[in-house]
Design an enzyme around this catalytic site. Structure first.
Site, PDB file in Angstrom:
ATOM      1  N   GLY A  25      11.216  -3.085  -3.539  1.00 13.28           N
ATOM      2  CA  GLY A  25      10.044  -3.928  -3.718  1.00 13.28           C
ATOM      3  C   GLY A  25       8.827  -3.254  -3.122  1.00 13.28           C
ATOM      4  O   GLY A  25       8.952  -2.421  -2.219  1.00 13.28           O
TER       5      GLY A  25
ATOM      6  N   GLN B 250       0.521  -2.632   0.419  1.00 13.58           N
ATOM      7  CA  GLN B 250       1.126  -1.417   0.983  1.00 13.58           C
ATOM      8  C   GLN B 250       0.509  -0.138   0.427  1.00 13.58           C
ATOM      9  O   GLN B 250       0.648   0.921   1.035  1.00 13.58           O
ATOM     10  CB  GLN B 250       2.635  -1.403   0.703  1.00 13.58           C
ATOM     11  CG  GLN B 250       3.395  -2.462   1.472  1.00 13.58           C
ATOM     12  CD  GLN B 250       4.855  -2.461   1.091  1.00 13.58           C
ATOM     13  OE1 GLN B 250       5.246  -3.077   0.098  1.00 13.58           O
ATOM     14  NE2 GLN B 250       5.672  -1.751   1.847  1.00 13.58           N
TER      15      GLN B 250
ATOM     16  N   HIS C  35       3.687  -9.519   2.754  1.00 12.51           N
ATOM     17  CA  HIS C  35       2.728  -8.401   2.769  1.00 12.51           C
ATOM     18  C   HIS C  35       1.355  -8.860   2.286  1.00 12.51           C
ATOM     19  O   HIS C  35       0.323  -8.418   2.791  1.00 12.51           O
ATOM     20  CB  HIS C  35       3.198  -7.271   1.849  1.00 12.51           C
ATOM     21  CG  HIS C  35       4.220  -6.356   2.453  1.00 12.51           C
ATOM     22  ND1 HIS C  35       3.977  -5.602   3.569  1.00 12.51           N
ATOM     23  CD2 HIS C  35       5.492  -6.062   2.075  1.00 12.51           C
ATOM     24  CE1 HIS C  35       5.060  -4.881   3.863  1.00 12.51           C
ATOM     25  NE2 HIS C  35       5.993  -5.145   2.967  1.00 12.51           N
TER      26      HIS C  35
ATOM     27  N   CYS D 180      11.647  -1.760   5.182  1.00  9.73           N
ATOM     28  CA  CYS D 180      10.355  -1.822   4.491  1.00  9.73           C
ATOM     29  C   CYS D 180       9.806  -0.413   4.358  1.00  9.73           C
ATOM     30  O   CYS D 180       9.884   0.370   5.312  1.00  9.73           O
ATOM     31  CB  CYS D 180       9.392  -2.685   5.311  1.00  9.73           C
ATOM     32  SG  CYS D 180       7.755  -2.818   4.595  1.00  9.73           S
ATOM     33  N   LEU D 181       9.245  -0.098   3.194  1.00 12.79           N
ATOM     34  CA  LEU D 181       8.689   1.244   2.988  1.00 12.79           C
ATOM     35  C   LEU D 181       7.528   1.524   3.946  1.00 12.79           C
ATOM     36  O   LEU D 181       7.209   2.672   4.204  1.00 12.79           O
ATOM     37  CB  LEU D 181       8.228   1.411   1.531  1.00 12.79           C
ATOM     38  CG  LEU D 181       9.354   1.414   0.487  1.00 12.79           C
ATOM     39  CD1 LEU D 181       8.779   1.435  -0.923  1.00 12.79           C
ATOM     40  CD2 LEU D 181      10.300   2.591   0.703  1.00 12.79           C
TER      41      LEU D 181
ATOM     42  N   HIS E 213       9.681 -11.389   1.208  1.00 13.23           N
ATOM     43  CA  HIS E 213       9.234 -10.230   1.998  1.00 13.23           C
ATOM     44  C   HIS E 213       7.920  -9.668   1.432  1.00 13.23           C
ATOM     45  O   HIS E 213       6.972  -9.439   2.178  1.00 13.23           O
ATOM     46  CB  HIS E 213      10.347  -9.158   1.978  1.00 13.23           C
ATOM     47  CG  HIS E 213       9.996  -7.859   2.629  1.00 13.23           C
ATOM     48  ND1 HIS E 213      10.648  -7.378   3.742  1.00 13.23           N
ATOM     49  CD2 HIS E 213       9.060  -6.916   2.320  1.00 13.23           C
ATOM     50  CE1 HIS E 213      10.115  -6.208   4.092  1.00 13.23           C
ATOM     51  NE2 HIS E 213       9.155  -5.900   3.235  1.00 13.23           N
ATOM     52  N   GLU E 214       7.883  -9.490   0.109  1.00 17.09           N
ATOM     53  CA  GLU E 214       6.671  -8.908  -0.501  1.00 17.09           C
ATOM     54  C   GLU E 214       5.493  -9.874  -0.412  1.00 17.09           C
ATOM     55  O   GLU E 214       4.338  -9.452  -0.234  1.00 17.09           O
ATOM     56  CB  GLU E 214       6.926  -8.523  -1.967  1.00 17.09           C
ATOM     57  CG  GLU E 214       8.061  -7.551  -2.217  1.00 17.09           C
ATOM     58  CD  GLU E 214       8.062  -6.324  -1.336  1.00 17.09           C
ATOM     59  OE1 GLU E 214       6.989  -5.910  -0.855  1.00 17.09           O
ATOM     60  OE2 GLU E 214       9.152  -5.783  -1.091  1.00 17.09           O
TER      61      GLU E 214
HETATM   62 NI    NI Z   1       7.902  -4.241   2.871  1.00 14.18          NI
END
Ligand code: NI
Length: 176
Positions: A46, A51, A137, A91-92, A133-134
């Protein structure tokens, strides 16, 4: 399509609250394509626009085993949430860090696709985790914000160390 740079914790830009998407034009479709390419090449499931330093309410994900079912959520809203699940998340934007996070088990989400068409779906399990989660962000929240300040500080130090080690390695080697 182009790969975009992913912001990493504790970059303050990750705390930005995103604005709703208003135009469903070619630029939006390009952004969606770039975000998907960025997500797949980073081996993520995701990615939120926040991000990649675009502060619009947009996220992409692919929770399929085969990584060939891209999904796009524009201006997503959670209409209902039910139950509880604890899942280990990464998470990226927080590379190499994993922690258990408590989320709703089932959600009903309403969103638009990249053409501006409305849809609503009921999600559970990993798909529900990923959307929650997204969406965090998009309001400037990271999964490490659910950890205690002590743990979050440990995460910050670990990432600093990782970055220093990577920089040192680049210095010590000739990269052509
Ligand atoms: Ni993330």
């Amino acid at each position: 399509m182009a790969k975009l740079k992913i912001l990493e914790f504790p970059d303050p830009r990750l705390k930005t609250v995103a604005e709703p998407v208003e135009s469903f034009d070619e630029d939006l479709k390009t952004l969606v394509g770039d975000m998907l390419e960025t997500m797949y090449s980073a081996r993520g499931i995701g990615l939120a626009a926040t991000q990649v330093n675009v502060h619009k309410r947009l996220l992409v994900l692919d929770v399929s085993e085969t990584q060939d079912q891209p999904r796009v959520y524009v201006n997503p809203e959670i209409m209902e949430r039910e139950g509880e699940q604890v899942h280990e998340e990464g998470c990226l934007s927080v590379p190499g860090i994993y922690a258990n996070v408590k989320r709703a088990e089932n959600i009903i989400v309403r969103a638009l696709n990249a053409d501006g068409e409305k849809f609503e779906e009921q999600l559970e399990g990993l798909h529900a985790v990923c959307v929650q989660h997204e969406m965090d962000h998009l309001v400037g929240r990271l999964f490490v914000d659910y950890l205690s300040p002590l743990k979050r500080n440990m995460v910050r130090k670990k990432l600093e160390k990782q970055r220093k080690a990577a920089a040192k390695e680049a210095e010590d080697h000739l990269v052509i």
